[in-house]
Design a protein around this motif. Structure first.
Motif, PDB file in Angstrom:
ATOM      1  N   LEU A  41       0.849  -1.204   0.000  1.00 37.42           N
ATOM      2  CA  LEU A  41       0.000   0.000   0.000  1.00 37.42           C
ATOM      3  C   LEU A  41       0.876   1.243   0.000  1.00 37.42           C
ATOM      4  N   ALA A  42       1.942   1.182   0.773  1.00 35.95           N
ATOM      5  CA  ALA A  42       2.833   2.345   0.895  1.00 35.95           C
ATOM      6  C   ALA A  42       4.116   1.944   1.597  1.00 35.95           C
ATOM      7  N   ILE A  43       5.132   2.769   1.388  1.00 34.22           N
ATOM      8  CA  ILE A  43       6.355   2.677   2.199  1.00 34.22           C
ATOM      9  C   ILE A  43       6.283   3.859   3.161  1.00 34.22           C
ATOM     10  N   VAL A  44       6.400   3.586   4.448  1.00 33.00           N
ATOM     11  CA  VAL A  44       6.317   4.644   5.450  1.00 33.00           C
ATOM     12  C   VAL A  44       7.673   4.774   6.117  1.00 33.00           C
ATOM     13  N   ARG A  45       8.120   6.031   6.267  1.00 31.24           N
ATOM     14  CA  ARG A  45       9.487   6.253   6.759  1.00 31.24           C
ATOM     15  C   ARG A  45       9.478   7.109   8.030  1.00 31.24           C
ATOM     16  N   PRO A  46       9.209   6.496   9.181  1.00 29.90           N
ATOM     17  CA  PRO A  46       9.200   7.260  10.433  1.00 29.90           C
ATOM     18  C   PRO A  46      10.606   7.692  10.836  1.00 29.90           C
ATOM     19  N   ALA A  47      10.659   8.763  11.670  1.00 27.45           N
ATOM     20  CA  ALA A  47      11.968   9.287  12.067  1.00 27.45           C
ATOM     21  C   ALA A  47      12.254   9.093  13.549  1.00 27.45           C
ATOM     22  N   SER A  48      11.317   8.518  14.282  1.00 28.13           N
ATOM     23  CA  SER A  48      11.540   8.347  15.723  1.00 28.13           C
ATOM     24  C   SER A  48      10.752   7.135  16.223  1.00 28.13           C
ATOM     25  N   THR A  49      11.091   6.699  17.434  1.00 23.30           N
ATOM     26  CA  THR A  49      10.382   5.562  18.033  1.00 23.30           C
ATOM     27  C   THR A  49       8.901   5.907  18.191  1.00 23.30           C
ATOM     28  N   GLU A  50       8.651   7.153  18.597  1.00 24.01           N
ATOM     29  CA  GLU A  50       7.255   7.555  18.782  1.00 24.01           C
ATOM     30  C   GLU A  50       6.493   7.456  17.462  1.00 24.01           C
ATOM     31  N   GLU A  51       7.126   7.878  16.376  1.00 22.00           N
ATOM     32  CA  GLU A  51       6.446   7.781  15.074  1.00 22.00           C
ATOM     33  C   GLU A  51       6.211   6.316  14.678  1.00 22.00           C
TER      34      GLU A  51
END
Ligand SMILES: Cc1cc2nc3c(=O)[nH]c(=O)nc-3n(C[C@H](O)[C@H](O)[C@H](O)COP(=O)(O)OP(=O)(O)OC[C@H]3O[C@@H](n4cnc5c(N)ncnc54)[C@H](O)[C@@H]3O)c2cc1C
Length: 468
Positions: A41-51
């Motif tokens: 569906l998508a590639i998601v690129r979080p930047a932190s543990t919270e994200e």
């Protein structure tokens, strides 16, 4: 549903970190060897543990499968989604902070997306060594190394990734964060939960941070490239080196002549370090944190081995450049096989004492399945871990040869089983060996694994189709 899902994900990580176009997603959807290609569906690129936690919470609420991914250097398809297009790939590559280096305790706390090479460099800046070493270290990530319990070329001295992890931070399947970032050498407070996530290939949780063990940096190193006649002689050399150098023996890599031939034919800037050909080679390395010359120790090992007729010829590196050249010969071995047509691969281990018998029997078995095939068994001999790769016969049809993959695997794995070995020494199970796993594990072991999976990921949303 997916529009709502995508906008909720974009609220967490920002529009530009939710990739949905085929062109931007493609690099995340196929693996190094091109054996696996998926859709998402998508590639998601979080930047932190919270994200990461918020992304996983949303996916859990929407019952959307998630596939964690690091550097995408894995060799068993574990970081690639399936073809249904239902999954979201969570790439950890924006999480690159080195959170702390504690020189006194000998630890480094890092985000999961730090590359192995960057972790090594940060340790070196503090005169410490992070000793995991793989040919993919420029791209693979610490999180991926943990999820695969990576091995590599220095396991003989320092152990696998499992031996180098003191603490973990993990996002669980319901989005909660487990902060297990402990720096303790001793901690007997119940189940050692971090071990569950090491080697779990992203099926139980997403590793977002880790406390890694550092060791004193090596100040002296001695490397030899050695020609010998058989794996039997290589084992005798290994025993001798280990008895003499103890924990100072940090690599013992085996290569067959045909592998060196492939490297010399297809690699650039390489040459045979020895005067004439030998059936087998060993790359032997000693190192020490002390400012001492190891040359005498290495020469002593080699002189003894030559006298005992274990070794036929050897050359010692005169400087770091030459050491790099020896290692280049070893590191190019996997890559150059591509130029020789199809290669059927096995990443196996046997007890070290059985390694010579296994290699010779494995070669005979492979040749009985496909006459004129070209076995190229090489690897981390000091750990009993052989990459038993088998190149196609010269001039054979590549697809017809690769169609024999399962048959060849079954024949080689039967030899591995006879020696009490493992069908996946360091690359993991992923999608590639998932069906094999149930065949080789006892039902009670499979049952325990499935119960752990069900307990930690009851909806089966973490990396479905991988491992169990
Ligand atoms: C040239 C080459 C040489 C190699 N040499 C070796 C070797 O000597 N020894 C060895 O062991 N391996 C080796 N490998 C394999 C590979 O590099 C390792 O398996 C590495 O540890 C994978 O790290 P990665 O970040 O690329 O993980 P990926 O390929 O992205 O993922 C691998 C698996 O881990 C999971 N994963 C990734 N990140 C996380 C995370 N943060 N949390 C939870 N799960 C996660 C994925 O879902 C997947 O199942 C080699 C590969 C190449 C291409």
């Amino acid at each position: 549903m997916s529009d709502t899902l995508l906008s909720r994900l974009a609220d967490v990580v920002g529009d530009k970190n939710v990739l949905v176009e085929a062109g931007t997603m493609s690099g995340y959807l196929t693996e190094e060897r091109g054996l696996y290609t998926g859709t998402a569906l998508a590639i998601v690129r979080p930047a932190s543990t919270e994200e990461v936690s918020r992304v996983v919470t949303i996916c859990a609420q929407e019952k959307v499968p998630v596939v964690p991914q690091g550097g995408n250097t894995g060799l068993v398809g574990g970081g690639i989604p399936d073809a249904t297009g239902r999954a979201v790939v969570i790439s950890l590559t924006r999480m690159t902070a080195v959170r702390e280096i504690d020189v006194d305790t000998g630890t480094m706390t890092v985000d999961a997306g730090v590359t192995l090479q960057d972790a090594q460099h940060h340790a070196a800046e503090h005169d410490r060594l992070f000793p995991l070493s793989l040919a993919s270290e420029g791209s693979c990530t610490v999180g991926g190394n943990i999820a695969t319990n990576a091995g590599g070329t220095a396991v003989v001295a320092y152990g696998n990734m499992r031996d180098l992890v003191l603490g973990l931070e993990v996002v669980l399947a319901d989005g909660r964060v487990w902060n297990g970032l402990r720096k303790l050498k001793k901690d007997n407070t119940g189940y050692d939960l971090k071990q569950l996530f090491i080697g779990a290939e992203g099926t139980l949780g997403i590793v977002t941070g880790a406390v890694l063990k550092l060791v004193p940096a090596n100040r002296s190193v001695e490397t030899a490239f050695i020609g010998l006649s058989s794996p039997e002689k290589a084992l005798a050399l290994f025993r001798r080196a280990r008895a003499t150098a103890g924990s100072g023996l940090i690599a013992c890599e085996l290569m067959p002549r045909i592998g060196l031939d492939f490297v010399l034919a297809h690699g650039s800037g390489v040459r045979d370090p020895l005067g004439g050909p030998h059936p087998w080679y060993v790359l032997l390395e000693l190192a020490s944190p002390a400012e001492q010359s190891l040359r005498e120790t290495m020469e002593g090992i080699l002189e003894g081995a030559i006298e005992a007729e274990e070794v036929d010829d050897a050359v010692l590196s005169e400087n770091l450049d030459q050491r790099g050249v020896f290692w280049k010969l070893r590191h190019l071995l996997s890559e150059v096989q591509k130029h020789e047509g199809g290669s059927i691969k096995h990443d196996v281990s046997v007890p070290i004492a059985s390694m010579p018998a296994f290699v010779m029997e494995g070669i005979a078995v492979a040749e009985s399945v496909v006459p004129d095939c070209r076995p190229v068994p090489f690897g981390h001999m000091g750990d009993g871990n052989i990459h038993f790769n088998i190149s196609q016969p010269v001039g054979a049809d590549k697809q017809a040869y690769l169609a024999r993959w399962d048959e060849m695997n079954a024949a080689v794995h039967a030899v591995v089983a006879r020696y009490g070995g493992s069908i996946s020494a360091e690359h993991g199970i992923g999608r590639l060996k998932r069906d094999l796993l149930a065949q080789i594990k006892e039902p009670v072991e499979m049952d325990m694994m499935r119960r752990v999976k069900a307990a930690l990921d009851p909806d089966g949303l973490f990396n479905p189709g991988v491992v169990v």
